[in-house]
Design a protein around this motif. Structure first.
Motif, PDB file in Angstrom:
ATOM      1  N   THR A  49     -37.354 -14.656 -19.479  1.00 28.93           N
ATOM      2  CA  THR A  49     -37.187 -13.346 -18.846  1.00 28.93           C
ATOM      3  C   THR A  49     -37.178 -12.256 -19.903  1.00 28.93           C
ATOM      4  O   THR A  49     -36.873 -12.488 -21.067  1.00 28.93           O
ATOM      5  CB  THR A  49     -35.865 -13.262 -18.052  1.00 28.93           C
ATOM      6  OG1 THR A  49     -34.771 -13.480 -18.938  1.00 28.93           O
ATOM      7  CG2 THR A  49     -35.824 -14.269 -16.923  1.00 28.93           C
ATOM      8  N   VAL A  65     -39.775 -13.878 -10.531  1.00 32.50           N
ATOM      9  CA  VAL A  65     -38.392 -13.442 -10.294  1.00 32.50           C
ATOM     10  C   VAL A  65     -38.171 -12.071 -10.912  1.00 32.50           C
ATOM     11  O   VAL A  65     -38.698 -11.755 -11.972  1.00 32.50           O
ATOM     12  CB  VAL A  65     -37.363 -14.459 -10.856  1.00 32.50           C
ATOM     13  CG1 VAL A  65     -37.441 -14.581 -12.348  1.00 32.50           C
ATOM     14  CG2 VAL A  65     -35.950 -14.105 -10.436  1.00 32.50           C
ATOM     15  N   ALA A  91     -31.209 -10.764  -7.123  1.00 32.23           N
ATOM     16  CA  ALA A  91     -32.514 -11.254  -7.575  1.00 32.23           C
ATOM     17  C   ALA A  91     -33.415 -11.499  -6.376  1.00 32.23           C
ATOM     18  O   ALA A  91     -32.937 -11.823  -5.281  1.00 32.23           O
ATOM     19  CB  ALA A  91     -32.356 -12.536  -8.383  1.00 32.23           C
ATOM     20  N   GLU A  92     -34.692 -11.339  -6.605  1.00 29.03           N
ATOM     21  CA  GLU A  92     -35.715 -11.697  -5.629  1.00 29.03           C
ATOM     22  C   GLU A  92     -36.568 -12.794  -6.248  1.00 29.03           C
ATOM     23  O   GLU A  92     -37.107 -12.622  -7.339  1.00 29.03           O
ATOM     24  CB  GLU A  92     -36.588 -10.490  -5.281  1.00 29.03           C
ATOM     25  CG  GLU A  92     -35.864  -9.426  -4.498  1.00 29.03           C
ATOM     26  CD  GLU A  92     -36.780  -8.284  -4.089  1.00 29.03           C
ATOM     27  OE1 GLU A  92     -38.020  -8.436  -4.133  1.00 29.03           O
ATOM     28  OE2 GLU A  92     -36.237  -7.235  -3.735  1.00 29.03           O
ATOM     29  N   LEU A  93     -36.672 -13.887  -5.524  1.00 31.12           N
ATOM     30  CA  LEU A  93     -37.433 -15.033  -6.008  1.00 31.12           C
ATOM     31  C   LEU A  93     -38.801 -15.051  -5.345  1.00 31.12           C
ATOM     32  O   LEU A  93     -38.914 -14.861  -4.132  1.00 31.12           O
ATOM     33  CB  LEU A  93     -36.701 -16.336  -5.685  1.00 31.12           C
ATOM     34  CG  LEU A  93     -35.259 -16.442  -6.176  1.00 31.12           C
ATOM     35  CD1 LEU A  93     -34.644 -17.753  -5.700  1.00 31.12           C
ATOM     36  CD2 LEU A  93     -35.192 -16.332  -7.679  1.00 31.12           C
ATOM     37  N   LEU A  96     -40.424 -20.109  -6.506  1.00 28.33           N
ATOM     38  CA  LEU A  96     -39.008 -20.347  -6.789  1.00 28.33           C
ATOM     39  C   LEU A  96     -38.126 -20.308  -5.546  1.00 28.33           C
ATOM     40  O   LEU A  96     -36.992 -20.771  -5.585  1.00 28.33           O
ATOM     41  CB  LEU A  96     -38.498 -19.337  -7.819  1.00 28.33           C
ATOM     42  CG  LEU A  96     -39.082 -19.468  -9.220  1.00 28.33           C
ATOM     43  CD1 LEU A  96     -38.557 -18.361 -10.124  1.00 28.33           C
ATOM     44  CD2 LEU A  96     -38.761 -20.826  -9.818  1.00 28.33           C
ATOM     45  N   SER A  97     -38.628 -19.787  -4.440  1.00 27.94           N
ATOM     46  CA  SER A  97     -37.827 -19.670  -3.218  1.00 27.94           C
ATOM     47  C   SER A  97     -37.214 -20.998  -2.760  1.00 27.94           C
ATOM     48  O   SER A  97     -36.052 -21.029  -2.352  1.00 27.94           O
ATOM     49  CB  SER A  97     -38.644 -19.041  -2.085  1.00 27.94           C
ATOM     50  OG  SER A  97     -38.849 -17.672  -2.337  1.00 27.94           O
ATOM     51  N   LYS A 125     -33.750 -21.745  -4.275  1.00 30.25           N
ATOM     52  CA  LYS A 125     -32.733 -20.710  -4.157  1.00 30.25           C
ATOM     53  C   LYS A 125     -31.316 -21.276  -4.258  1.00 30.25           C
ATOM     54  O   LYS A 125     -30.488 -20.762  -5.001  1.00 30.25           O
ATOM     55  CB  LYS A 125     -32.897 -19.946  -2.845  1.00 30.25           C
ATOM     56  CG  LYS A 125     -31.827 -18.886  -2.645  1.00 30.25           C
ATOM     57  CD  LYS A 125     -31.928 -18.219  -1.292  1.00 30.25           C
ATOM     58  CE  LYS A 125     -30.772 -17.254  -1.145  1.00 30.25           C
ATOM     59  NZ  LYS A 125     -30.549 -16.847   0.211  1.00 30.25           N
TER      60      LYS A 125
END
Length: 91
Positions: free
Chosen positions: A34, A50, A65-67, A71-72, A75
């Motif tokens: 990241t 992400v 965070a928004e995946l 990656l969802s 979660k």
């Protein structure tokens, strides 16, 4: 897109809490690739799949965070890891 929203109260000063977030952010960069930086008292981070923020206030730390699609499905595992790290550093 899956969304994560976790708050954890803490008993630290803003400076102490920011120092912890700096350490966590460095580890995220190392482990997950990241990139991010501070905007006021909020550390914003992102990488492919992400994007999120860690906001520090005098009372709590707020992680959002928004995946992305890939990656969802993970979660729950990601939320558990975040909770564990928050407990470790802010309990």
């Amino acid at each position: 897109m899956a969304k994560i929203d976790i708050r954890r109260p803490h008993g630290k000063t803003i400076a102490e809490a920011r120092a912890v977030v700096d350490k966590v952010a460095a580890r995220m960069n190392e482990k997950l690739g990241t990139e991010g930086g501070w905007q006021g008292d909020t550390f914003q981070f992102a990488r492919s799949g992400v994007k999120g923020a860690i906001a520090v206030s005098p009372a709590d730390v707020h992680v959002t965070a928004e995946l992305g699609m890939l990656l969802s499905p993970m979660k729950g595992m990601i939320e558990n890891e975040i909770r564990q790290k928050l407990d470790e550093h802010f309990a």
